[in-house]
Design an enzyme around this catalytic site. Sequence first.
Site, PDB file in Angstrom:
ATOM      1  N   HIS A   1       0.949  -1.133  -0.020  1.00  5.17           N
ATOM      2  CA  HIS A   1       0.044   0.006   0.110  1.00  5.17           C
ATOM      3  C   HIS A   1       0.870   1.298   0.023  1.00  5.17           C
ATOM      4  O   HIS A   1       1.933   1.083   0.652  1.00  5.17           O
ATOM      5  CB  HIS A   1      -0.875  -0.002   1.161  1.00  5.17           C
ATOM      6  CG  HIS A   1      -2.182   0.959   1.120  1.00  5.17           C
ATOM      7  ND1 HIS A   1      -1.982   2.316   1.453  1.00  5.17           N
ATOM      8  CD2 HIS A   1      -3.440   0.709   0.664  1.00  5.17           C
ATOM      9  CE1 HIS A   1      -3.028   2.746   1.150  1.00  5.17           C
ATOM     10  NE2 HIS A   1      -3.836   1.752   0.612  1.00  5.17           N
TER      11      HIS A   1
ATOM     12  N   ASP B   1      -7.917  -5.227  -0.242  1.00  2.00           N
ATOM     13  CA  ASP B   1      -8.213  -6.127  -1.296  1.00  2.00           C
ATOM     14  C   ASP B   1      -8.076  -7.990  -1.174  1.00  2.00           C
ATOM     15  O   ASP B   1      -8.449  -8.618  -1.918  1.00  2.00           O
ATOM     16  CB  ASP B   1      -7.634  -5.924  -2.630  1.00  2.00           C
ATOM     17  CG  ASP B   1      -8.458  -4.518  -3.169  1.00  2.00           C
ATOM     18  OD1 ASP B   1      -9.775  -4.341  -3.197  1.00  2.00           O
ATOM     19  OD2 ASP B   1      -7.494  -3.727  -3.359  1.00  2.00           O
TER      20      ASP B   1
HETATM   21  N1  CMC Z   1       4.299  -7.763  -3.796  1.00  2.00           N
HETATM   22  C1  CMC Z   1       5.809  -8.002  -3.664  1.00  2.00           C
HETATM   23  N2  CMC Z   1       6.377  -6.803  -3.847  1.00  2.00           N
HETATM   24  C2  CMC Z   1       5.923  -5.588  -3.700  1.00  2.00           C
HETATM   25  C3  CMC Z   1       4.455  -5.360  -3.478  1.00  2.00           C
HETATM   26  C4  CMC Z   1       3.527  -6.760  -3.519  1.00  2.00           C
HETATM   27  N3  CMC Z   1       2.511  -6.785  -3.740  1.00  2.00           N
HETATM   28  N4  CMC Z   1       3.925  -4.338  -3.407  1.00  2.00           N
HETATM   29  C5  CMC Z   1       5.126  -3.486  -3.298  1.00  2.00           C
HETATM   30  N5  CMC Z   1       6.177  -4.305  -3.554  1.00  2.00           N
HETATM   31  C6  CMC Z   1       7.557  -3.872  -3.648  1.00  2.00           C
HETATM   32  C7  CMC Z   1       7.774  -3.375  -4.829  1.00  2.00           C
HETATM   33  O1  CMC Z   1       8.230  -4.162  -5.749  1.00  2.00           O
HETATM   34  C8  CMC Z   1       8.926  -2.241  -4.444  1.00  2.00           C
HETATM   35  O2  CMC Z   1      10.117  -2.837  -4.211  1.00  2.00           O
HETATM   36  P1  CMC Z   1      11.724  -2.232  -4.587  1.00  2.00           P
HETATM   37  O3  CMC Z   1      11.719  -1.158  -3.491  1.00  2.00           O
HETATM   38  O4  CMC Z   1      12.386  -3.367  -4.286  1.00  2.00           O
HETATM   39  O5  CMC Z   1      11.475  -1.839  -5.795  1.00  2.00           O
HETATM   40  C9  CMC Z   1       8.443  -1.818  -2.864  1.00  2.00           C
HETATM   41  O6  CMC Z   1       7.625  -2.833  -2.386  1.00  2.00           O
HETATM   42  C10 CMC Z   1       7.723  -0.568  -3.010  1.00  2.00           C
HETATM   43  O7  CMC Z   1       6.616  -0.859  -3.959  1.00  2.00           O
HETATM   44  P2  CMC Z   1       5.937   0.367  -4.914  1.00  2.00           P
HETATM   45  O8  CMC Z   1       5.441  -0.403  -5.915  1.00  2.00           O
HETATM   46  O9  CMC Z   1       7.272   1.310  -5.403  1.00  2.00           O
HETATM   47  O10 CMC Z   1       4.948   0.967  -4.038  1.00  2.00           O
HETATM   48  P3  CMC Z   1       3.836   2.040  -4.668  1.00  2.00           P
HETATM   49  O11 CMC Z   1       3.560   2.779  -3.292  1.00  2.00           O
HETATM   50  O12 CMC Z   1       4.390   2.822  -5.817  1.00  2.00           O
HETATM   51  O13 CMC Z   1       2.559   0.963  -4.862  1.00  2.00           O
HETATM   52  C11 CMC Z   1       1.188  -0.576  -4.716  1.00  2.00           C
HETATM   53  C12 CMC Z   1       1.587   0.472  -4.098  1.00  2.00           C
HETATM   54  C13 CMC Z   1      -0.453  -0.811  -4.012  1.00  2.00           C
HETATM   55  C14 CMC Z   1       0.699  -0.285  -6.133  1.00  2.00           C
HETATM   56  C15 CMC Z   1       1.675  -1.783  -4.999  1.00  2.00           C
HETATM   57  O14 CMC Z   1       2.049  -2.340  -3.305  1.00  2.00           O
HETATM   58  C16 CMC Z   1       1.148  -3.150  -5.493  1.00  2.00           C
HETATM   59  O15 CMC Z   1       1.335  -3.332  -6.672  1.00  2.00           O
HETATM   60  N6  CMC Z   1       0.518  -4.126  -5.055  1.00  2.00           N
HETATM   61  C17 CMC Z   1      -0.321  -5.109  -5.727  1.00  2.00           C
HETATM   62  C18 CMC Z   1      -1.705  -4.356  -6.120  1.00  2.00           C
HETATM   63  C19 CMC Z   1      -2.599  -4.165  -4.995  1.00  2.00           C
HETATM   64  O16 CMC Z   1      -2.767  -5.070  -4.235  1.00  2.00           O
HETATM   65  N7  CMC Z   1      -3.276  -3.121  -5.047  1.00  2.00           N
HETATM   66  C20 CMC Z   1      -4.122  -2.381  -4.291  1.00  2.00           C
HETATM   67  C21 CMC Z   1      -3.997  -1.520  -3.394  1.00  2.00           C
HETATM   68  S1  CMC Z   1      -4.909  -0.956  -1.741  1.00  2.00           S
HETATM   69  C22 CMC Z   1      -6.594  -0.718  -2.321  1.00  2.00           C
HETATM   70  C23 CMC Z   1      -6.741   0.246  -3.347  1.00  2.00           C
HETATM   71  O17 CMC Z   1      -5.849   1.289  -3.414  1.00  2.00           O
HETATM   72  O18 CMC Z   1      -7.463   0.205  -4.134  1.00  2.00           O
END
Ligand code: CMC
Length: 379
Positions: free
Chosen positions: A260, A316
């Site tokens: 998140h 989710d």
């Molecule tokens: N599984 C594995 N690694 C992860 C995940 C995950 N679900 N989420 C983040 N990471 C890692 C990511 O690869 C990154 O690693 P590094 O620092 O080595 O590059 C680090 O954690 C930071 O992640 P980010 O993608 O830069 O973080 P963000 O704030 O830009 O994205 C997110 C947040 C929700 C898009 C992401 O965690 C994600 O894609 N999660 C899976 C999809 C998901 O469940 N989305 C629902 C979000 S909550 C409800 C909503 O908003 O609707």
Amino acid sequence: MHEVAKGLAGIIVTETTASMVDGSAGHLTYRGYAIEDLTTYANYEETAYLLLHQRLPNLHELTDFQQSLGTQMALEPHFVEVMQRFPKNCHPLTILRTLISMLGVYDPTADDNSLETELHKAYRLIAYTPIFTAAWSRLRRGLTPIPPDKNVGLAANLLYMHTGLIPTPAEVAALNVYLILMADHSLNPSTFTSRVVASTDSDIYSAITAALGALKGPKHGGANEATMEMFMEIGNPENVPSFFTEQVKGKGRKIMGFGHRVYRTTDPRSVILRTHAETLAKNSDNTRWFDIAAGLENLALADPYFMERRIYANVDYYSSVLLYMLGIEPDLMPLVFAIGRMAGWVTHILEQRLENRLIHPEAQYIGENDRVWVKLEDR
Ligand code: CMC
């Protein structure tokens, strides 16, 4: 050169009194009320009223509000005619987005942004979203839409119109909990989108249509669908360790429903949803999906990669199991998310209207400069 906040991370662009997210403490409140209290004592309509009117309704106000939603719940023939022509394999959120846009076509007050008219349209949007969702779920299966039962609340109606069966009190309670937890979440991507559109003084239907577009992606509202598909791919609790080792650790696949932007601790919504998903699973004698989810969560929580980055289950993760136990197919899950979030979107649009300033950020230009013009025939 200015410092660029990619993804607007950590940037405060507006003020709100609708909801407060404390990402470090894992705390979420709507108008000052903790989600733990709302999910224990309120239903979805009470929560929607709280968001829209900034205070809890008394019994008379709540009854009026529910009746007002009930009288607006009707699927006019022009919507059914259009829906019958839509391709059945189209993503249901694309269908909902189009129908919400159409709702504006048939509202002669669509471009009247006065607060009183906007409130009426807000009720209309809250009432129509479950109607459209359930109608499409039936039409795409070749079934006739079922008219709502005006004597029951929104959660019970959604299940009834979707399945044609009277839901149990436990099912209605679980769906109410889910809808309450989706109702608002500060400036998430779709809510921000709706406020950007409203800030141009565009109409509420355009703002909600745009919000639905933002919601659709698997990084936001499409995550519940992607999570359930991941659980289905795993298929069986015994396959969880190999999925984690081979796919997540081996191939770097993201665990859907994990991570998140704001929470750096457990998402408080996932704690509540886990309990309700487990209860539904146990009551149904089918714990397969819950066991897969719980097994994968346990492996991730004990893994250094997830621990160092403070990545936990988000809203989710267990909601996908909860919705599936209620008979909602994966690709309909983002629509049920939208039904809940509608209260938050319309609240934020009204808030934006009250103290509007055009939202217009800037970008740092990093392209080329002083390029020499080359005539068309010489390129
Ligand atoms: N599984 C594995 N690694 C992860 C995940 C995950 N679900 N989420 C983040 N990471 C890692 C990511 O690869 C990154 O690693 P590094 O620092 O080595 O590059 C680090 O954690 C930071 O992640 P980010 O993608 O830069 O973080 P963000 O704030 O830009 O994205 C997110 C947040 C929700 C898009 C992401 O965690 C994600 O894609 N999660 C899976 C999809 C998901 O469940 N989305 C629902 C979000 S909550 C409800 C909503 O908003 O609707």
